[in-house]
Design an enzyme around this catalytic site. Sequence first.
Site, PDB file in Angstrom:
ATOM      1  N   THR A 154     -42.994 -91.312  39.977  1.00 54.53           N
ATOM      2  CA  THR A 154     -44.308 -91.397  40.963  1.00 54.53           C
ATOM      3  C   THR A 154     -43.844 -92.659  41.661  1.00 54.53           C
ATOM      4  O   THR A 154     -43.304 -93.608  41.166  1.00 54.53           O
ATOM      5  CB  THR A 154     -45.618 -91.599  40.338  1.00 54.53           C
ATOM      6  OG1 THR A 154     -45.812 -93.025  39.498  1.00 54.53           O
ATOM      7  CG2 THR A 154     -46.064 -90.418  39.142  1.00 54.53           C
ATOM      8  N   HIS A 155     -44.029 -92.649  43.033  1.00 52.75           N
ATOM      9  CA  HIS A 155     -43.792 -93.745  43.961  1.00 52.75           C
ATOM     10  C   HIS A 155     -42.251 -93.884  43.878  1.00 52.75           C
ATOM     11  O   HIS A 155     -41.912 -95.160  43.907  1.00 52.75           O
ATOM     12  CB  HIS A 155     -44.491 -94.880  43.768  1.00 52.75           C
ATOM     13  CG  HIS A 155     -45.954 -94.838  43.482  1.00 52.75           C
ATOM     14  ND1 HIS A 155     -46.780 -95.173  44.535  1.00 52.75           N
ATOM     15  CD2 HIS A 155     -46.758 -94.512  42.312  1.00 52.75           C
ATOM     16  CE1 HIS A 155     -48.157 -94.835  43.916  1.00 52.75           C
ATOM     17  NE2 HIS A 155     -47.955 -94.271  42.707  1.00 52.75           N
ATOM     18  N   SER A 278     -14.421 -86.143  52.290  1.00 51.97           N
ATOM     19  CA  SER A 278     -14.508 -87.032  53.578  1.00 51.97           C
ATOM     20  C   SER A 278     -13.078 -87.235  54.160  1.00 51.97           C
ATOM     21  O   SER A 278     -12.136 -87.072  53.471  1.00 51.97           O
ATOM     22  CB  SER A 278     -14.912 -88.611  53.142  1.00 51.97           C
ATOM     23  OG  SER A 278     -14.459 -89.497  53.968  1.00 51.97           O
ATOM     24  N   LYS A 284     -14.597 -89.228  47.872  1.00 49.31           N
ATOM     25  CA  LYS A 284     -15.777 -88.627  48.204  1.00 49.31           C
ATOM     26  C   LYS A 284     -15.843 -87.200  47.801  1.00 49.31           C
ATOM     27  O   LYS A 284     -15.189 -86.354  48.065  1.00 49.31           O
ATOM     28  CB  LYS A 284     -16.155 -88.778  49.485  1.00 49.31           C
ATOM     29  CG  LYS A 284     -16.384 -90.073  50.259  1.00 49.31           C
ATOM     30  CD  LYS A 284     -17.553 -90.828  49.583  1.00 49.31           C
ATOM     31  CE  LYS A 284     -18.891 -90.484  49.660  1.00 49.31           C
ATOM     32  NZ  LYS A 284     -19.376 -90.714  51.155  1.00 49.31           N
ATOM     33  N   GLU A 291     -27.876 -81.245  52.054  1.00 47.65           N
ATOM     34  CA  GLU A 291     -28.277 -82.118  52.876  1.00 47.65           C
ATOM     35  C   GLU A 291     -28.611 -81.187  54.103  1.00 47.65           C
ATOM     36  O   GLU A 291     -29.665 -81.491  55.067  1.00 47.65           O
ATOM     37  CB  GLU A 291     -26.943 -83.160  53.527  1.00 47.65           C
ATOM     38  CG  GLU A 291     -26.909 -84.177  52.597  1.00 47.65           C
ATOM     39  CD  GLU A 291     -25.866 -85.253  53.036  1.00 47.65           C
ATOM     40  OE1 GLU A 291     -25.691 -86.260  53.305  1.00 47.65           O
ATOM     41  OE2 GLU A 291     -24.329 -84.729  52.827  1.00 47.65           O
ATOM     42  N   GLN A 323     -42.003 -64.099  76.183  1.00 45.08           N
ATOM     43  CA  GLN A 323     -40.696 -63.625  75.850  1.00 45.08           C
ATOM     44  C   GLN A 323     -39.775 -64.684  75.174  1.00 45.08           C
ATOM     45  O   GLN A 323     -39.132 -64.509  74.372  1.00 45.08           O
ATOM     46  CB  GLN A 323     -39.963 -63.314  77.238  1.00 45.08           C
ATOM     47  CG  GLN A 323     -38.342 -63.157  77.200  1.00 45.08           C
ATOM     48  CD  GLN A 323     -37.687 -62.754  78.704  1.00 45.08           C
ATOM     49  OE1 GLN A 323     -38.236 -61.567  79.106  1.00 45.08           O
ATOM     50  NE2 GLN A 323     -36.689 -63.555  79.277  1.00 45.08           N
TER      51      GLN A 323
HETATM   52  N1  ARG Z   1     -38.311 -59.165  77.376  1.00 45.33           N
HETATM   53  C1  ARG Z   1     -39.675 -59.086  77.487  1.00 45.33           C
HETATM   54  C2  ARG Z   1     -40.434 -59.889  76.377  1.00 45.33           C
HETATM   55  O1  ARG Z   1     -39.809 -60.069  75.323  1.00 45.33           O
HETATM   56  C3  ARG Z   1     -39.955 -57.625  77.394  1.00 45.33           C
HETATM   57  C4  ARG Z   1     -41.234 -57.380  78.134  1.00 45.33           C
HETATM   58  C5  ARG Z   1     -41.248 -57.315  79.581  1.00 45.33           C
HETATM   59  N2  ARG Z   1     -42.599 -56.852  80.266  1.00 45.33           N
HETATM   60  C6  ARG Z   1     -42.580 -57.561  81.488  1.00 45.33           C
HETATM   61  N3  ARG Z   1     -44.047 -57.218  81.868  1.00 45.33           N
HETATM   62  N4  ARG Z   1     -41.966 -57.925  82.194  1.00 45.33           N
HETATM   63  O2  ARG Z   1     -41.589 -60.142  76.658  1.00 45.33           O
END
Ligand code: ARG
Length: 393
Positions: A154-155, A278, A284, A291, A323
């Site tokens: 702990t700590h 390394s 190393k 990591e 999108q």
């Molecule tokens: N590539 C667009 C998205 O992932 C698809 C839908 C497009 N719709 C539109 N009204 N332009 O949202």
Amino acid sequence: MKLWDKGFETDKNVEAFTVGKDYLLDMKLVPYDCKASIAHAEALCEKNLLSESEKSSLVSALKEIIALHKEGKFRINASDEDCHTAIENYLVKKCGDAGKKIHLGRSRNDQVMAALRLYEKEELSKIIKLVSLWKETAKKKSSEWSSIEMPGYTHMQRAMPSTAGTWIGSFAESAEDNLFLLNAALKLIDKNPLGSAAGFGVPVFDINGKTTASKLGFSSWFKNPLQVQLSRGKYESVIAEALSQVMFDINKFATDVVLFSTKEFGFVNLCDKLTTGSSIMPQKKNPDVAELLRAKYHAVIGEQFKIKSMTANLMSGYNRDLQLTKEPVMNMFDAASESVDAAILLLNGITINENACKQAMSPGIYATEEAYKLVKNGVPFRDAYKIVAEKFS
Ligand code: ARG
């Protein structure tokens, strides 16, 4: 050709900016969009909006696209914008008028959601399998290492006696919680978005979420078409939360491995195959896998933040901002599955240095036990605590 082509040219820079990486990212969605399009074509046929032969020709062309995609031969051009357009263009070329009829009763707004949710369901199922394997591996190691004594901290200071089995077993038990969250996310998103069209349903024709739900393997559908758009980003951030919980454990496991494999601790030996060297220091053997696993957690929560942030402050309904949540969703799944894979590899490649663990079990570690033994002989706990504390002052 774009689906919304109305005979005027869009500025080339606007075109490139609005498409962004979407035409590349959409490569992952092609088979899911085809699957949803097959279900939609079948539904149109059942409603007499496509003839039997039109439907058959569309279905076989869509199956063709799935096969081409599998072989790496289906392309989406930047000028196509997205997979929906590339697929429709292919269908028009192959099936003529039937190809021009398939978009009846849908919009790209529900189309992209259907493809995304099918993709997400499959990715979640994959990660559930991987996390189960991680859990089983940790469980096995926990019983193998159950009698190897190891200090508990702990700590970051030696605290109480524990075992290597308890250490690794904690990750197995936590994986059960993560599986619960992943399954909950899977259950939550299992609703058919198709049939909601642009977000306001389909006028004139009797098409809604119920129409294609079972064909697509969704256990239910959105009753309110606008909620489909409301769910974009909301469901994805629930998925993100489940994935980031998986990554949180991997981060801690990796941190422990990095620390425990130092010469200073020496509790854990990393098999040579899992280390890197390394370029300057010949001696190393570095724990790079651990990591990078540590850092991947941060990569995933970064994607989670993007999703949560980009989907807030938007007016109800579809907004193009959405999108840009596609890439974070895909990045998160990729990072989580490659990390669970690597964590299993790492766990299978470590051994416990029993000697180093034993040497670290210095007398102070047993202080609480000593005080408890005095309590057993009738000394009140606070007095027992003080008696034992004297010895370590
Ligand atoms: N590539 C667009 C998205 O992932 C698809 C839908 C497009 N719709 C539109 N009204 N332009 O949202």
